[in-house]
Design a protein around this motif. Structure first.
Motif, PDB file in Angstrom:
ATOM      1  N   GLY A   1       0.768  -1.239   0.000  1.00 40.24           N
ATOM      2  CA  GLY A   1       0.000   0.000   0.000  1.00 40.24           C
ATOM      3  C   GLY A   1       0.793   1.280   0.000  1.00 40.24           C
ATOM      4  N   ASP A   2       2.099   1.224  -0.332  1.00 38.89           N
ATOM      5  CA  ASP A   2       2.916   2.430  -0.409  1.00 38.89           C
ATOM      6  C   ASP A   2       3.167   2.796  -1.865  1.00 38.89           C
ATOM      7  N   PRO A   3       3.284   4.116  -2.163  1.00 36.06           N
ATOM      8  CA  PRO A   3       3.617   4.518  -3.534  1.00 36.06           C
ATOM      9  C   PRO A   3       4.952   3.902  -3.956  1.00 36.06           C
ATOM     10  N   VAL A   4       5.061   3.527  -5.225  1.00 40.04           N
ATOM     11  CA  VAL A   4       6.251   2.795  -5.678  1.00 40.04           C
ATOM     12  C   VAL A   4       7.487   3.685  -5.809  1.00 40.04           C
ATOM     13  N   SER A   5       7.300   4.990  -5.945  1.00 40.53           N
ATOM     14  CA  SER A   5       8.452   5.899  -6.090  1.00 40.53           C
ATOM     15  C   SER A   5       7.988   7.318  -5.838  1.00 40.53           C
ATOM     16  N   ALA A   6       8.955   8.223  -5.915  1.00 45.63           N
ATOM     17  CA  ALA A   6       8.630   9.646  -5.715  1.00 45.63           C
ATOM     18  C   ALA A   6       7.756  10.187  -6.833  1.00 45.63           C
ATOM     19  N   PHE A   7       7.730   9.505  -7.978  1.00 46.59           N
ATOM     20  CA  PHE A   7       6.938   9.975  -9.124  1.00 46.59           C
ATOM     21  C   PHE A   7       5.785   9.020  -9.412  1.00 46.59           C
ATOM     22  N   ALA A   8       5.298   8.376  -8.354  1.00 42.13           N
ATOM     23  CA  ALA A   8       4.232   7.388  -8.533  1.00 42.13           C
ATOM     24  C   ALA A   8       2.894   8.027  -8.879  1.00 42.13           C
ATOM     25  N   THR A   9       2.659   9.256  -8.439  1.00 45.46           N
ATOM     26  CA  THR A   9       1.367   9.913  -8.662  1.00 45.46           C
ATOM     27  C   THR A   9       1.407  10.758  -9.923  1.00 45.46           C
ATOM     28  N   LYS A  10       0.418  10.573 -10.764  1.00 49.51           N
ATOM     29  CA  LYS A  10       0.326  11.333 -12.012  1.00 49.51           C
ATOM     30  C   LYS A  10      -1.042  12.017 -12.101  1.00 49.51           C
ATOM     31  N   LYS A  11      -1.016  13.210 -12.588  1.00 54.30           N
ATOM     32  CA  LYS A  11      -2.252  13.981 -12.789  1.00 54.30           C
ATOM     33  C   LYS A  11      -2.738  13.725 -14.212  1.00 54.30           C
ATOM     34  N   LEU A  12      -3.888  13.085 -14.326  1.00 53.95           N
ATOM     35  CA  LEU A  12      -4.454  12.739 -15.622  1.00 53.95           C
ATOM     36  C   LEU A  12      -5.710  13.565 -15.849  1.00 53.95           C
ATOM     37  N   THR A  13      -5.692  14.394 -16.874  1.00 49.26           N
ATOM     38  CA  THR A  13      -6.757  15.373 -17.075  1.00 49.26           C
ATOM     39  C   THR A  13      -7.684  14.983 -18.214  1.00 49.26           C
ATOM     40  N   VAL A  14      -8.973  14.943 -17.902  1.00 48.54           N
ATOM     41  CA  VAL A  14     -10.019  14.738 -18.902  1.00 48.54           C
ATOM     42  C   VAL A  14     -10.589  16.102 -19.256  1.00 48.54           C
ATOM     43  N   VAL A  15     -10.649  16.401 -20.544  1.00 51.65           N
ATOM     44  CA  VAL A  15     -11.188  17.675 -21.013  1.00 51.65           C
ATOM     45  C   VAL A  15     -12.639  17.477 -21.431  1.00 51.65           C
ATOM     46  N   GLY A  16     -13.530  18.269 -20.847  1.00 46.67           N
ATOM     47  CA  GLY A  16     -14.944  18.147 -21.125  1.00 46.67           C
ATOM     48  C   GLY A  16     -15.356  18.852 -22.403  1.00 46.67           C
ATOM     49  N   PRO A  17     -16.594  19.336 -22.459  1.00 54.58           N
ATOM     50  CA  PRO A  17     -17.593  19.261 -21.378  1.00 54.58           C
ATOM     51  C   PRO A  17     -18.109  17.839 -21.164  1.00 54.58           C
ATOM     52  N   ASP A  18     -18.220  17.478 -19.894  1.00 55.87           N
ATOM     53  CA  ASP A  18     -18.671  16.148 -19.500  1.00 55.87           C
ATOM     54  C   ASP A  18     -20.046  16.292 -18.858  1.00 55.87           C
ATOM     55  N   GLN A  19     -21.071  15.814 -19.539  1.00 59.64           N
ATOM     56  CA  GLN A  19     -22.445  16.038 -19.117  1.00 59.64           C
ATOM     57  C   GLN A  19     -22.852  15.102 -17.981  1.00 59.64           C
ATOM     58  N   PRO A  20     -23.847  15.480 -17.184  1.00 59.87           N
ATOM     59  CA  PRO A  20     -24.362  14.587 -16.126  1.00 59.87           C
ATOM     60  C   PRO A  20     -24.867  13.272 -16.710  1.00 59.87           C
ATOM     61  N   PHE A  21     -24.711  12.215 -15.941  1.00 66.93           N
ATOM     62  CA  PHE A  21     -25.159  10.902 -16.401  1.00 66.93           C
ATOM     63  C   PHE A  21     -26.671  10.885 -16.566  1.00 66.93           C
ATOM     64  N   ARG A  22     -27.114  10.341 -17.678  1.00 68.68           N
ATOM     65  CA  ARG A  22     -28.531  10.171 -17.953  1.00 68.68           C
ATOM     66  C   ARG A  22     -28.744   8.802 -18.596  1.00 68.68           C
ATOM     67  N   VAL A  23     -29.842   8.165 -18.262  1.00 69.51           N
ATOM     68  CA  VAL A  23     -30.199   6.901 -18.908  1.00 69.51           C
ATOM     69  C   VAL A  23     -30.992   7.227 -20.169  1.00 69.51           C
ATOM     70  N   ILE A  24     -30.432   6.859 -21.305  1.00 73.30           N
ATOM     71  CA  ILE A  24     -31.064   7.137 -22.590  1.00 73.30           C
ATOM     72  C   ILE A  24     -31.183   5.826 -23.372  1.00 73.30           C
ATOM     73  N   LYS A  25     -32.363   5.562 -23.890  1.00 74.37           N
ATOM     74  CA  LYS A  25     -32.580   4.373 -24.710  1.00 74.37           C
ATOM     75  C   LYS A  25     -32.560   4.786 -26.176  1.00 74.37           C
ATOM     76  N   ASN A  26     -31.621   4.240 -26.912  1.00 72.18           N
ATOM     77  CA  ASN A  26     -31.464   4.568 -28.328  1.00 72.18           C
ATOM     78  C   ASN A  26     -32.401   3.691 -29.158  1.00 72.18           C
ATOM     79  N   VAL A  27     -33.562   4.234 -29.466  1.00 71.79           N
ATOM     80  CA  VAL A  27     -34.578   3.446 -30.196  1.00 71.79           C
ATOM     81  C   VAL A  27     -34.178   3.214 -31.646  1.00 71.79           C
ATOM     82  N   ASP A  28     -33.191   3.985 -32.139  1.00 71.64           N
ATOM     83  CA  ASP A  28     -32.766   3.845 -33.534  1.00 71.64           C
ATOM     84  C   ASP A  28     -31.548   2.940 -33.685  1.00 71.64           C
ATOM     85  N   ALA A  29     -31.102   2.319 -32.589  1.00 68.42           N
ATOM     86  CA  ALA A  29     -29.912   1.471 -32.658  1.00 68.42           C
ATOM     87  C   ALA A  29     -30.175   0.247 -33.526  1.00 68.42           C
ATOM     88  N   GLN A  30     -29.126  -0.256 -34.143  1.00 68.84           N
ATOM     89  CA  GLN A  30     -29.247  -1.422 -35.015  1.00 68.84           C
ATOM     90  C   GLN A  30     -29.637  -2.654 -34.211  1.00 68.84           C
TER      91      GLN A  30
END
Length: 316
Positions: free
Chosen positions: A74-103
């Motif tokens: 449970g210890d970090p493996v090195s001094a550089f073990a932590t990385k900042k990974l950035t997701v660029v949005g816009p990221d919309q709120p989760f919604r349940v959507i049924k795609n009636v036109d899906a194949q």
């Protein structure tokens, strides 16, 4: 009098703390990692891929996942073990959507009577079991969400519960192919916390993004064939439709909806689920059960399933 007031005030405060504590304990994190997948090699890990959901009602501009490689204690493996990974949005709120036109797809291995014979793909996934297996979600002809936990066994098809549909499904993916960790003691990768920047400029630090209740879930329903097998002595969907034409107008051939109606309402109402079991006949021919169960209709069905059929009792 003061002592009584103090005691009453203490009780009120204690209750508030308890209720608030429960509310916070059950609150979903604003950003929730449903599963985190990485590729593994000799003494290295790379290409972290997040499957996650936005549980808020606001669009997210950026999501910074602070992600760390740990050793087996449970210890970090090195001094550089932590990385900042950035997701660029816009990221919309989760919604349940049924795609009636899906194949529409067809599983040729299944019989024409199977509710899973025809299905559509969706953009949703769930994480199942201790191994955190990422499983795609499908829809049947009537828009009911289901999964196939064992792809080699079509009988493993399982309908998701309403709770799982609303809370365990995710549809957001972010992959970082240029990120890697190298260490001879690396054991696992975790998200320590996430920093969310919303489109309105506000920011939030989420400490429990990677340990929500919907990662590695145990499915709430058994496979549908097992559910049907449990009630086969008193229920068959084709018979249920023929014997109850009013339900045909409401549910059509939606097998999931018909079965749920029988279990939650049909037995209580004394509806006939197949041609082998008729509640009125079972009562008439088994006065000992009437003495025991009275007007509790469900108990007659349950008795026939568990004992009556095996005992050869007359039920039709």
């Amino acid at each position: 009098m003061k002592r009584k007031l103090s005691a009453a005030l203490f009780t009120i405060v204690l209750l508030c703390v308890c209720f608030c504590g429960s509310a916070f304990a059950t609150k979903k994190p604003s950003i929730e990692v449903i599963t985190l997948q990485v590729q593994w090699g000799n003494n290295c890990a790379w290409n972290p891929t997040f499957y996650y959901r936005n549980n808020t009602n606001k669009a997210m501009k950026y999501i910074d996942f602070y992600t760390t490689a740990y050793n087996r204690v449970g210890d970090p493996v090195s001094a550089f073990a932590t990385k900042k990974l950035t997701v660029v949005g816009p990221d919309q709120p989760f919604r349940v959507i049924k795609n009636v036109d899906a194949q529409l797809n067809m599983n040729r291995q299944l019989s024409d009577d199977s509710p899973f014979k025809y299905y559509t793909n969706t953009d949703y996934f769930v994480s199942i079991g201790d191994d955190d297996i990422l499983t795609p979600v499908y829809c049947d002809l009537h828009g009911n969400f289901f999964v196939v936990p064992d792809t080699d066994d079509s009988d493993s098809c399982t309908y998701l519960s309403d709770d799982e549909v609303q809370n365990a499904m995710c549809n957001r993916v972010a992959s970082f192919s240029d990120i890697w960790w190298k260490s001879n003691v690396i054991d696992h990768i975790n998200v320590d916390y996430a920093v969310v920047t919303y489109m309105d400029g506000s920011r939030e630090t989420v400490r429990n993004a990677d340990n929500g209740a919907h990662r590695g879930i145990r499915l709430q329903n058994p496979p549908f064939v097992q559910q049907l097998a449990q009630y086969q002595a008193v229920y068959n969907y084709k018979d249920y439709l023929k014997l109850n034409p009013d339900l045909a107008e409401v549910f059509g051939t939606n097998q999931k909806a018909l079965f749920e109606h029988f279990v939650t309402n049909g037995m209580k109402e004394g509806r006939q689920g197949n041609y082998q079991f008729n509640l009125a006949a079972y009562k008439t021919n088994n006065p000992d059960l009437v003495a025991a169960f009275g007007n509790s209709n469900v108990k007659y069905y349950e008795h026939y399933i568990s004992n009556g059929k095996a005992e050869g009792r007359i039920a039709s």
